[in-house]
Write a protein that holds these residues in place. Sequence first.
Motif, PDB file in Angstrom:
ATOM      1  N   GLY A 154       0.385  -6.108 -13.200  1.00 41.09           N
ATOM      2  CA  GLY A 154       1.143  -5.910 -14.436  1.00 41.09           C
ATOM      3  C   GLY A 154       2.565  -5.449 -14.202  1.00 41.09           C
ATOM      4  O   GLY A 154       3.271  -5.101 -15.147  1.00 41.09           O
ATOM      5  N   GLY A 155       3.020  -5.444 -12.961  1.00 38.53           N
ATOM      6  CA  GLY A 155       4.367  -4.978 -12.646  1.00 38.53           C
ATOM      7  C   GLY A 155       5.372  -6.110 -12.602  1.00 38.53           C
ATOM      8  O   GLY A 155       5.073  -7.252 -12.948  1.00 38.53           O
ATOM      9  N   ARG A 156       6.589  -5.764 -12.177  1.00 40.58           N
ATOM     10  CA  ARG A 156       7.661  -6.749 -12.071  1.00 40.58           C
ATOM     11  C   ARG A 156       8.263  -6.680 -10.680  1.00 40.58           C
ATOM     12  O   ARG A 156       8.427  -5.596 -10.110  1.00 40.58           O
ATOM     13  N   ALA A 157       8.638  -7.852 -10.152  1.00 41.28           N
ATOM     14  CA  ALA A 157       9.337  -7.941  -8.874  1.00 41.28           C
ATOM     15  C   ALA A 157      10.707  -8.539  -9.162  1.00 41.28           C
ATOM     16  O   ALA A 157      10.801  -9.698  -9.554  1.00 41.28           O
TER      17      ALA A 157
ATOM     18  N   TYR B 173       0.831  -1.213   0.000  1.00 38.99           N
ATOM     19  CA  TYR B 173       0.000   0.000   0.000  1.00 38.99           C
ATOM     20  C   TYR B 173       0.861   1.258   0.000  1.00 38.99           C
ATOM     21  O   TYR B 173       0.490   2.284  -0.570  1.00 38.99           O
ATOM     22  N   LYS B 174       2.051   1.220   0.624  1.00 35.65           N
ATOM     23  CA  LYS B 174       2.942   2.384   0.627  1.00 35.65           C
ATOM     24  C   LYS B 174       3.518   2.625  -0.772  1.00 35.65           C
ATOM     25  O   LYS B 174       3.623   3.767  -1.224  1.00 35.65           O
ATOM     26  N   ILE B 175       3.861   1.544  -1.460  1.00 36.79           N
ATOM     27  CA  ILE B 175       4.361   1.665  -2.833  1.00 36.79           C
ATOM     28  C   ILE B 175       3.268   2.221  -3.727  1.00 36.79           C
ATOM     29  O   ILE B 175       3.507   3.074  -4.574  1.00 36.79           O
ATOM     30  N   ASN B 176       2.032   1.749  -3.519  1.00 37.97           N
ATOM     31  CA  ASN B 176       0.894   2.233  -4.307  1.00 37.97           C
ATOM     32  C   ASN B 176       0.671   3.729  -4.090  1.00 37.97           C
ATOM     33  O   ASN B 176       0.375   4.462  -5.030  1.00 37.97           O
ATOM     34  N   ARG B 177       0.875   4.198  -2.871  1.00 41.75           N
ATOM     35  CA  ARG B 177       0.622   5.601  -2.533  1.00 41.75           C
ATOM     36  C   ARG B 177       1.665   6.538  -3.152  1.00 41.75           C
ATOM     37  O   ARG B 177       1.338   7.633  -3.592  1.00 41.75           O
TER      38      ARG B 177
ATOM     39  N   GLY C  40      -2.084  -4.575   1.574  1.00 42.72           N
ATOM     40  CA  GLY C  40      -2.564  -3.454   0.782  1.00 42.72           C
ATOM     41  C   GLY C  40      -2.902  -3.867  -0.633  1.00 42.72           C
ATOM     42  O   GLY C  40      -2.963  -5.056  -0.959  1.00 42.72           O
ATOM     43  N   LYS C  41      -3.125  -2.849  -1.463  1.00 40.43           N
ATOM     44  CA  LYS C  41      -3.551  -3.088  -2.830  1.00 40.43           C
ATOM     45  C   LYS C  41      -2.669  -2.276  -3.782  1.00 40.43           C
ATOM     46  O   LYS C  41      -2.305  -1.145  -3.484  1.00 40.43           O
ATOM     47  N   LEU C  42      -2.343  -2.871  -4.925  1.00 36.89           N
ATOM     48  CA  LEU C  42      -1.561  -2.160  -5.944  1.00 36.89           C
ATOM     49  C   LEU C  42      -2.436  -2.048  -7.176  1.00 36.89           C
ATOM     50  O   LEU C  42      -2.888  -3.051  -7.723  1.00 36.89           O
TER      51      LEU C  42
END
Length: 120
Positions: free
Chosen positions: A97-100, A50-54, A72-74
């Motif tokens: 749709g992202g990459r880790a 959720y912090k990355i999403n924000r 959280g949600k992305l």
Amino acid sequence: MRRTGPTNYILRKTIRELRKAARANKAAIWRYVAELLERPARRRIIVNIYKINRYTNDGDVVVVPGKVLGIGKLDHRVTIAAISFSLMAVEKIKSAGGRAIHILELVKENPTGSRVKVIV
């Protein structure tokens, strides 16, 4: 003399490669990430989705000098480089749709570290 720093071989190698990339490419961001990774384990960075999403937008590239957890949600596509991920975090990143990826993979793709955000 007592040895200090991380005992994990992969983490030590990552720090060494980051410092080498910082010197070779004059990219201070990799030196900063190496310094954050050298912290004691109790002060290491843990970031939730959720912090990355924000703090990111669609298509951003993010470095987390620690672990990414899946709370959280992305809702947009982000490339996230970190030392480790939880299973739930990897599922949520891929479903958006992202990459880790590991930090060293990002250093190979973008040696100068341009347009990379560090989330702590």
